[in-house]
Design an enzyme around this catalytic site. Sequence first.
Site, short mmCIF file in Angstrom:
data_model
loop_
_atom_site.label_atom_id
_atom_site.label_comp_id
_atom_site.label_asym_id
_atom_site.label_seq_id
_atom_site.Cartn_x
_atom_site.Cartn_y
_atom_site.Cartn_z
N SER A 1 0.49 -1.18 -0.24
CA SER A 1 -0.38 0.03 0.70
C SER A 1 0.87 0.94 0.29
CB SER A 1 -0.65 -0.17 1.46
OG SER A 1 -1.57 1.07 1.71
N LYS B 1 0.66 -3.89 4.47
CA LYS B 1 0.08 -3.56 4.33
C LYS B 1 0.89 -5.13 3.26
CE LYS B 1 -4.17 -2.45 3.17
NZ LYS B 1 -5.66 -3.36 3.41
N GLU C 1 -7.48 -10.44 -6.85
CA GLU C 1 -8.33 -8.79 -7.38
C GLU C 1 -9.00 -9.04 -8.62
OE1 GLU C 1 -8.53 -6.05 -3.92
OE2 GLU C 1 -6.01 -7.25 -3.64
#
Length: 461
Positions: free
Chosen positions: A276, A282, A289
């Site tokens: 991130s 993260k 996804e």
Amino acid sequence: MKLWSGRFTRKSDHLTEDFNASIAFDSRMYRQDIAGSKAHAAMLAKQGIISDDEKDLIIKGLREIETELETGQLEFTVEAEDVHMNIETFLTQKIGEVGKKLHTARSRNDQVALDIRLYLRDEIDELRILLIKLQDTLLSLAGDHVETIMPGYTHLQKAQPINLAHHLLAYFEMLSRDLERLDDCRKRLNYMPLGSGALAGTGFNLDRDFVKEQLGFAHITRNSLDAVSDRDFAIEFCSFASILMMHLSRFSEELILWSTEEFSFVEMDDAFSTGSSIMPQKKNPDLAELVRGKTGRVYGDLMTLLTLMKSLPLAYNKDMQEDKEALFDALDTVKKCLVVFDPMLSTAKFRKENMSKAARGGFTNATDLADYLVSKGLAFRDAHEVVGRAVLYCIENKLTLDELALEKYKEFSPLVKEDVYAFLDVPECVNRRKLAGGPAPETVAKAMEEARLFLRRVKND
Ligand code: ARG
């Protein structure tokens, strides 16, 4: 000058040219277009429609054009509208008058029908290899996880224990059907349309079978109107692609869920995860996804083609030029997804301990307890009720079924004996499910053998 300028007295407006042109997206079929033209020229000479010298000149010219396109020496133009007329224009510029004979007994309508079939066939052959590779990966991963106990879910609530191999092999099955659908699609597109002309064939004595052989088709198309206006094969491909993407999307969803701290069933490799820009801690499963997200665009491609074709009168209509972007988008998307999915999956680390711990909670062996009571003579519906009450008691007292004391069990049913604990052992619950199609390790071993045979067969096809 336009190849069709004779009937016109005024030049095309540049807006018409821009709007009408397909070269920006059909140029990718130039190899197939050239292969088709070479076969057509060879056939014209064989039938005495052009001379051998003319054929040689045309084929040599086409070969050079192909090289010059590969090396970037030649550039397509919007003025020449599409890949077919661009190449014909290059040819005439290169070899002069003889180039003008190539289009004898041919229309862009049967030419484009040929090119898309050839292009899609080549792409299908590549996709097939990628799909089989992913199945290989699934099978070898399954081999590593026959003993990896995990909870199976329904409604995303823990249901019954299984092992990871069985779960992975479920995806193997889906992909096997996808592969069969792909092979089917290839079979139905493998018809050679040249000789259909614009719509009504041609009076020239062509040898369609010769062209079919040259281009490696299994058959020639049987109806000229159908041959130039059929795009079923593209729709069928997008339908295959949509179903495959749906499968990959479900798998992606599970990998995403399993990578959460709450599940912690899997850790995706750093090389196939992203971070991130603001939150330093993260590690995100972006690739999975994106596969899930790209499923939507492939469905969109299928809808585009179905809607495009739904009211078109026979035979060719220019609407059909819109087929290519949707088809190519589906092809590119599926290929990209398969390319990335395979290493993403093979490098993922499954956290066996967490999976097995999760399988021990949530009363995944409750059905087995009911089955135990049935084996002692109770009717299943009564056994269900008894176990339901025992489960409620355990929930209230923060116990699992194997922690419940025998004395307590007897209050729920006098049929429960000391052997209940061995019966409820979670791996035992899996071992017992030996029926064909079930998760017991010995059954999974058989399923893997069948999967191996399947792969051997499709690799030889
Ligand atoms: N670029 C056209 C297409 O992709 C080729 C066929 C054009 N035929 C025609 N009669 N305008 O559909």
